[in-house]
Structures are given as structure tokens and as C-alpha cells.
Design an enzyme around this catalytic site. Structure first.
Site, short mmCIF file in Angstrom:
data_model
loop_
_atom_site.label_atom_id
_atom_site.label_comp_id
_atom_site.label_asym_id
_atom_site.label_seq_id
_atom_site.Cartn_x
_atom_site.Cartn_y
_atom_site.Cartn_z
N ILE A 201 -15.60 13.87 -15.15
CA ILE A 201 -15.36 15.15 -15.84
C ILE A 201 -15.46 14.94 -17.35
O ILE A 201 -16.11 15.72 -18.05
CB ILE A 201 -13.99 15.75 -15.45
N ILE A 281 -6.96 19.49 -19.55
CA ILE A 281 -7.52 19.94 -18.26
C ILE A 281 -7.21 18.91 -17.17
O ILE A 281 -7.87 18.88 -16.15
CB ILE A 281 -9.05 20.20 -18.36
N SER A 282 -6.21 18.05 -17.43
CA SER A 282 -5.91 17.03 -16.42
C SER A 282 -4.71 17.44 -15.58
O SER A 282 -4.86 18.16 -14.59
CB SER A 282 -5.71 15.67 -17.08
N ARG A 283 -3.53 17.04 -15.97
CA ARG A 283 -2.30 17.47 -15.30
C ARG A 283 -1.24 17.69 -16.38
O ARG A 283 -1.20 16.98 -17.39
CB ARG A 283 -1.80 16.40 -14.31
N ASP A 307 -4.89 24.15 -19.40
CA ASP A 307 -5.17 24.73 -18.07
C ASP A 307 -4.12 24.26 -17.07
O ASP A 307 -4.09 24.72 -15.94
CB ASP A 307 -6.58 24.34 -17.59
N GLU A 312 3.92 24.43 -12.62
CA GLU A 312 2.96 25.54 -12.60
C GLU A 312 3.43 26.57 -11.60
O GLU A 312 3.66 26.20 -10.44
CB GLU A 312 1.57 25.02 -12.20
N HIS A 331 -4.32 26.90 -14.23
CA HIS A 331 -4.96 25.82 -13.46
C HIS A 331 -6.19 26.36 -12.73
O HIS A 331 -6.22 26.40 -11.49
CB HIS A 331 -3.97 25.17 -12.49
N ILE A 332 -7.19 26.72 -13.51
CA ILE A 332 -8.37 27.35 -12.92
C ILE A 332 -9.63 26.51 -13.09
O ILE A 332 -10.74 27.02 -13.07
CB ILE A 332 -8.60 28.77 -13.51
N GLY A 333 -9.42 25.19 -13.26
CA GLY A 333 -10.56 24.30 -13.48
C GLY A 333 -11.66 24.44 -12.46
O GLY A 333 -12.84 24.37 -12.78
O1 LIG Z 1 -9.71 19.00 -8.86
C1 LIG Z 1 -8.59 19.01 -9.34
O2 LIG Z 1 -7.75 18.15 -9.09
C2 LIG Z 1 -8.21 20.06 -10.28
O3 LIG Z 1 -7.12 20.11 -10.73
C3 LIG Z 1 -9.21 21.07 -10.72
O4 LIG Z 1 -8.78 21.75 -11.85
#
Ligand SMILES: O=C(O)C(=O)CO
Length: 367
Positions: A201, A281-283, A307, A312, A331-333
């Protein structure tokens, strides 16, 4: 601090395929396969238990149709309503969203379970060691998630830089008095982007950032090959501190592990430029959120765009929700029609491989 990028397994970015972070470890079930019990009548499809966090989703119909080609679907409601009959049939669990967890009790109740297929790459919600001790394999979907998650990283960076959400509020409320000078943004083009975690990513983010003529720095446990660095113009920072000090935008793209838990705290935020923006965009737990609140309140950094948060969603009274220099998305990755379908396809391939004793495309091993 040893850091590694999110998303294990190959993507188009890495010609060799396999594990682009080179960090697969552990041996999982140590070769002791659960015996294949013939609990199904001939011709019957193997049963998969569907685990999702929110009940029925619009997209689920589509995914259900895909799964039904290969499996007999059992929802959690059906399972709980008829446990005795169902429990022996279930050989796979499909974790529809990457958050519901699996506890010991569920594992104990499924004697013939062979695989837990997570849709999504992050498996920090699953206790891999405990699951492995039941002889059950875990798989994820690194291929499907890389592009859409990188897109969300870029979207957050651009939205925060150009104050899109505030602008949108103004435009949607005609008559609002505003002075453009009060909400000037910053530019992404030619700015310095620091990517922490250069897995698939992170690499996809770098590819996109290159099109914006950004100067790209990265920090990762393993340095990328020279050709990979050159292809996106990325410069390696062996010390995360150097990246933090130089970047206008810092993007977090690491897996959540004990090593990356609260990776960014007061000290790290203090190293960032006061004009810098932090994007996650990780956690959520990769950031010390209390420290972030303080840094945003005191303008230690310019802004944050997240995100992911911890928990959450955030509770209504959480101070992060009451700041004006933050953007938060839920959390809409991977929340696109295409990615959801691709994740299902990847998960199906993983489950079928396990059930048919074939090489597993994306297995995740306990460390
Ligand atoms: O694939 C994942 O783990 C995700 O959190 C996508 O945002």
C-alpha cells in the site's frame, strides 16, 4: 524501532510477487493438518459461516452470490439458531469486514473448521496464535486492498491540504460569511511526503505521489530494492526521526503490531514541522490519540486526516471529534464496489485452496 509496511503478499508493484515486505514468519499449524472429515453428502457444497459486524449490507447480496457458487452460506443468525446441526458442517469462516473478531468459544464449537478467510489485509483483530493452536489457517486479501487504500491516503492528504470539508460546508450553506484568507490551504504538489511503512500500500501511495511531483521519503523495516526506489523516486530514511523532521505530510501505512502500537506519540509529533499534516490509513492504535489531541490543540502540527481511529467509531464526546484541524473518515480504505468484490474473490480462492489442500495464495502466519 523496526517498521514494516501494511499489506503482505504480492501486488503489481513488486515483480516477484509473494511477500513484498519479505517478512513472513512463523509456521502456523506446523504441518499438523486437521483431518479432512467427510461430513458432507456427495455433491454438497462446503459450508462457510459468514461473520460481519453490521448485519445486512447492500453489497452483501452481490458477495453472497459469489460465495454461493462454491459454498453453502450460513449466517451467524442461522448458526446460533441451529448450532448442533450446523457446527460440524462448517469448514470455513468468512470475515466479511476486517473487524469482527473470533473467540476461543467459537473455535471450540467448530470442530471441522479449517480456514478463517479475512476480507482485508489487516488481521490485528484476530488472535493468530490461538487460532493456529486449533489447526485453523488464516488468510487475507492483500491484492484487493492495495489500490483503494492508497487512493484513500491520497484523498485524505488532498482533502486536508485544501480544506475540502470546510469548503464543502461553506458551499452547502449559502449565505455563510467567510473570509478565504482564514482558511487557506497548503499545496501537495512538490511538497515532501514521508511514508512510514513501505509495503504494497505504501508503495502504491508513492506511485501516486510521484504524479504530484512530491519529494518522497520512506521509512520501513526493510529497504526497498534500488530499482523499486528509483521507479517512484523514493528516498530511504533509516531513522524515522529524519523523515518526521523533513516531511510536510506524514502518512502511516504500517501493520498494527506490538512494535507499531503508539508508534507516533508526543515525541514524534514534536519532531514534525508545525506546518505538517499527519495521515493515518493503517490502524488507529498506531497513534497515541491523547498525544495527537494535544498536538492538534496546541498547533504542534497543522492538521491530521484519519481513516482509522481507536476505537471505531469514536465516542461522541471524544476530543478528536471537536477539533477543527482534523478530518476523520469511518475506515473506508476498501469501501468500493470493486474492492469489496475483489476481496471476496481473493478470500474464495484462499478458502478453496485450503479445503482442497492446494497452495494457499495469501496465508497469514502467527509471529
Ligand atoms: O484491509 C484492511 O485491513 C483495511 O483496513 C482496509 O482499509
Amino acid at each position: 524501532m523496526r517498521i514494516s509496511g501494511r499489506a503482505r503478499g504480492g501486488t503489481g508493484a513488486f515483480p516477484t510477487g509473494g511477500d513484498p515486505t519479505g517478512e513472513r514468519a512463523g509456521t502456523g499449524w506446523q504441518g499438523h493438518r486437521r483431518p479432512s472429515l467427510q461430513v458432507m453428502a456427495e455433491g454438497e457444497l462446503p459450508a462457510v459461516l459468514i461473520l460481519d459486524i453490521g448485519g445486512t449490507h447492500g453489497i452483501l447480496e452481490d458477495i453472497a452470490a459469489l460465495l454461493k457458487k462454491h459454498f453453502h452460506l450460513i449466517t451467524m443468525k442461522e448458526f446460533l439458531g441451529n448450532k448442533e446441526e450446523m457446527r460440524k458442517k462448517i469448514q470455513s469462516v468468512y470475515v466479511f469486514e476486517c473487524r469482527p473478531t473470533i473467540d476461543r468459544e467459537l473455535l471450540e464449537s467448530l470442530p471441522n473448521l479449517k480456514v478463517i478467510a479475512n476480507s482485508g489485509v489487516g488481521v490485528d483483530h484476530l488472535d493468530l496464535k490461538m487460532i493456529s493452536s486449533f489447526g485453523v489457517k488464516v488468510t487475507n486479501t492483500p491484492h484487493a486492498v492495495a489500490d483503494p487504500t492508497a487512493d484513500i491516503g491520497m484523498a485524505l492528504m488532498l482533502a486536508s491540504a485544501r480544506r475540502l470539508v470546510e469548503g464543502c460546508h461553506i458551499a452547502l450553506s449559502p449565505g455563510t460569511k467567510y473570509f478565504a484568507v482564514d482558511w487557506l490551504g497548503v499545496e501537495v504538489t512538490r511538497a515532501t511526503l514521508g511514508i512510514i511503512g513501505m509495503g504494497s500500500i505504501g508503495y502504491k501511495v508513492a506511485q501516486r505521489a510521484r504524479a504530484f511531483n512530491m519529494r518522497i521519503l520512506y521509512h520501513n523495516r526493510n529497504r526497498r530494492r534500488k530499482e523499486e526506489e528509483e521507479a517512484v523516486g523514493a528516498h530511504y530514511c533509516a531513522k524515522m526521526e529524519d523523515l518526521l523532521q523533513q516531511s510536510d505530510f506524514v502518512m502511516l501505512v504500517v501493520n498494527l503490531t506490538p512494535e507499531t502500537h503508539k508508534l507516533i506519540g508526543k515525541k514524534e509529533l514534536g519532531l514534525m514541522k508545525p506546518t505538517a499534516t499527519l495521515i493515518n490509513i493503517s490502524r488507529g492504535a498506531v497513534i497515541d490519540q491523547d498525544a495527537l489531541v494535544e498536538a492538534l490543540q496546541n498547533k504542534v502540527i497543522r492538521a491530521a486526516a484519519l481513516d482509522v481511529t481507536y476505537p471505531e467509531p469514536l465516542p461522541r464526546d471524544h476530543p478528536l471529534l471537536h477539533l477543527n484541524n482534523i478530518i476523520i473518515t469511518p475506515h473506508i480504505g476498501t469501501a468500493t464496489v470493486h474492492a469489496t468484490r475483489m476481496m471476496a474473490e481473493e478470500a474464495i480462492a484462499n478458502m478453496l485452496a485450503v479445503l482442497n489442500d492446494q497452495p494457499i495464495p495469501s496465508e497469514v502466519f502467527p509471529k
